[in-house]
Design a protein around this motif. Structure first.
Motif, mmCIF file in Angstrom:
data_model
loop_
_atom_site.group_PDB
_atom_site.id
_atom_site.type_symbol
_atom_site.label_atom_id
_atom_site.label_comp_id
_atom_site.label_asym_id
_atom_site.label_seq_id
_atom_site.Cartn_x
_atom_site.Cartn_y
_atom_site.Cartn_z
ATOM 1 N N UNK A 34 0.811 -1.135 0.106
ATOM 2 C CA UNK A 34 -0.101 -0.082 0.048
ATOM 3 C C UNK A 34 0.923 1.222 -0.045
ATOM 4 N N UNK A 35 0.018 2.591 -0.394
ATOM 5 C CA UNK A 35 0.965 3.547 -0.245
ATOM 6 C C UNK A 35 1.663 3.923 -1.346
ATOM 7 N N UNK A 36 2.755 4.872 -1.558
ATOM 8 C CA UNK A 36 3.533 4.914 -2.442
ATOM 9 C C UNK A 36 4.446 6.292 -2.331
ATOM 10 N N UNK A 37 4.734 6.861 -3.441
ATOM 11 C CA UNK A 37 5.778 8.112 -3.596
ATOM 12 C C UNK A 37 5.343 8.824 -4.531
ATOM 13 N N UNK A 38 5.546 10.330 -4.211
ATOM 14 C CA UNK A 38 5.020 11.274 -5.207
ATOM 15 C C UNK A 38 6.058 12.293 -5.288
ATOM 16 N N UNK A 39 6.311 13.046 -6.403
ATOM 17 C CA UNK A 39 7.195 14.320 -6.430
ATOM 18 C C UNK A 39 6.585 15.462 -5.872
ATOM 19 N N UNK A 40 7.308 15.971 -5.056
ATOM 20 C CA UNK A 40 6.921 17.435 -4.358
ATOM 21 C C UNK A 40 7.625 18.523 -4.848
ATOM 22 N N UNK A 41 7.265 19.663 -4.767
ATOM 23 C CA UNK A 41 8.243 20.838 -5.002
ATOM 24 C C UNK A 41 8.886 21.151 -3.614
ATOM 25 N N UNK A 42 10.470 21.557 -3.755
ATOM 26 C CA UNK A 42 10.983 21.775 -5.251
ATOM 27 C C UNK A 42 12.026 20.401 -5.787
ATOM 28 N N UNK A 43 11.344 19.582 -6.141
ATOM 29 C CA UNK A 43 12.095 18.104 -6.626
ATOM 30 C C UNK A 43 12.103 17.306 -5.647
ATOM 31 N N UNK A 44 11.433 16.890 -4.483
ATOM 32 C CA UNK A 44 11.768 16.000 -3.680
ATOM 33 C C UNK A 44 10.707 14.817 -3.777
ATOM 34 N N UNK A 45 11.203 13.635 -3.654
ATOM 35 C CA UNK A 45 10.309 12.690 -3.816
ATOM 36 C C UNK A 45 9.522 12.080 -2.280
ATOM 37 N N UNK A 46 8.314 11.946 -1.975
ATOM 38 C CA UNK A 46 7.749 12.084 -0.619
ATOM 39 C C UNK A 46 6.922 10.816 -0.417
ATOM 40 N N UNK A 47 7.013 10.037 0.673
ATOM 41 C CA UNK A 47 6.286 8.813 0.816
ATOM 42 C C UNK A 47 4.912 9.323 1.410
ATOM 43 N N UNK A 48 3.962 8.558 0.936
ATOM 44 C CA UNK A 48 2.437 8.675 1.448
ATOM 45 C C UNK A 48 1.788 7.251 1.643
ATOM 46 N N UNK A 49 0.978 7.161 2.807
ATOM 47 C CA UNK A 49 0.416 6.061 3.083
ATOM 48 C C UNK A 49 1.255 4.685 3.381
ATOM 49 N N UNK A 50 0.832 3.534 3.183
ATOM 50 C CA UNK A 50 1.513 2.250 3.611
ATOM 51 C C UNK A 50 0.501 1.467 4.339
ATOM 52 N N UNK A 51 1.240 0.192 4.846
ATOM 53 C CA UNK A 51 2.820 -0.305 4.537
ATOM 54 C C UNK A 51 3.265 -0.772 3.154
ATOM 55 N N UNK A 52 4.099 -0.319 2.522
ATOM 56 C CA UNK A 52 4.379 -0.600 1.083
ATOM 57 C C UNK A 52 5.919 -0.520 0.836
ATOM 58 N N UNK A 53 6.321 -0.998 -0.379
ATOM 59 C CA UNK A 53 7.803 -0.769 -0.685
ATOM 60 C C UNK A 53 7.795 -0.118 -2.045
ATOM 61 N N UNK A 54 8.355 0.898 -2.313
ATOM 62 C CA UNK A 54 8.688 1.446 -3.688
ATOM 63 C C UNK A 54 10.242 0.796 -4.113
ATOM 64 N N UNK A 55 10.086 -0.062 -4.944
ATOM 65 C CA UNK A 55 11.389 -0.844 -5.215
ATOM 66 C C UNK A 55 11.857 -0.563 -6.699
ATOM 67 N N UNK A 56 13.143 -0.524 -6.949
ATOM 68 C CA UNK A 56 13.713 -0.333 -7.970
ATOM 69 C C UNK A 56 13.779 -1.742 -8.702
#
Length: 199
Positions: A34-56
């Motif tokens: 669950x959850x995820x990540x989103x771009x926020x100004x000025x160019x930072x990636x921010x987590x929201x919700x969960x639990x989950x993993x954003x994996x490469x």
């Protein structure tokens, strides 16, 4: 996952010799859980919700140095940087069981005892495997820097230039994916770069 405009030039560049995995389009990144990540100004990636993993998902890494710039926005924010994770699908459970997590939680909250102050759950710890030195994080809202080295069976963590944790004889996977954790609703941990240099 919601993706806003790409990072602005204000985002911190990766160190020389490193490749930043956080490209503007987030190519290769996937969500498990669950959850995820989103771009926020000025160019930072921010987590929201969960639990989950954003994996490469595009690559696995064996031995490497990982340079990560991050900050918390609230005292109870919680996240982690995962190393050597197996491929994931609908759940982050395989990464928790088979990979390694470098913790982000300045409270050091132990979910089993429901108490704070646990060195094995503190920012910079290799979660439940190697304790962290206390007092190395900057205050909420200020940027921090991990330099994580995984070489054979040794994992070391530097936090803001000081030794934070050292795991010897690491007996889990020797290769795998990198991931970022979205821990719970209300937690918002931001990342400026996740840069890697294979060894």
């Amino acid at each position: 996952m919601t993706v806003a405009p790409p990072p602005s030039p204000a985002a911190a560049p990766p160190p020389a010799g490193f490749r930043d995995l956080l490209t503007p389009e987030l190519i290769g990144w996937r969500v498990a859980g669950k959850g995820g990540f989103r771009w926020m100004p000025p160019g930072v990636l921010e987590s929201f919700g969960g639990p989950g993993l954003f994996w490469y998902a595009n690559e696995t890494f064996d031995d490497f140095v990982l340079d990560v710039s991050w900050r918390t926005l609230h005292p109870d924010d919680n996240s982690g940087v995962f190393l050597r994770s197996p491929p994931l699908h609908d759940t982050p459970a395989p990464a928790i069981a088979q990979g390694y997590e470098v913790q982000i939680d300045d409270r050091g909250f132990d979910p089993k005892t429901r108490c704070t102050g646990s060195a094995l759950h503190l920012t910079g710890a290799v979660y439940r495997l190697a304790p962290a030195a206390a007092g190395l994080s900057h205050p909420v809202g200020e940027w921090n820097r991990f330099v994580i080295t995984a070489c054979a069976r040794l994992i070391t963590v530097m936090l803001n230039g000081a030794p934070a944790a050292r795991l010897e004889n690491a007996d889990r996977a020797r290769s795998g994916h990198v991931a970022l954790q979205c821990h719970h609703d209300g937690s918002a941990v931001q990342f400026r770069h996740v840069a890697i240099k294979p060894l």
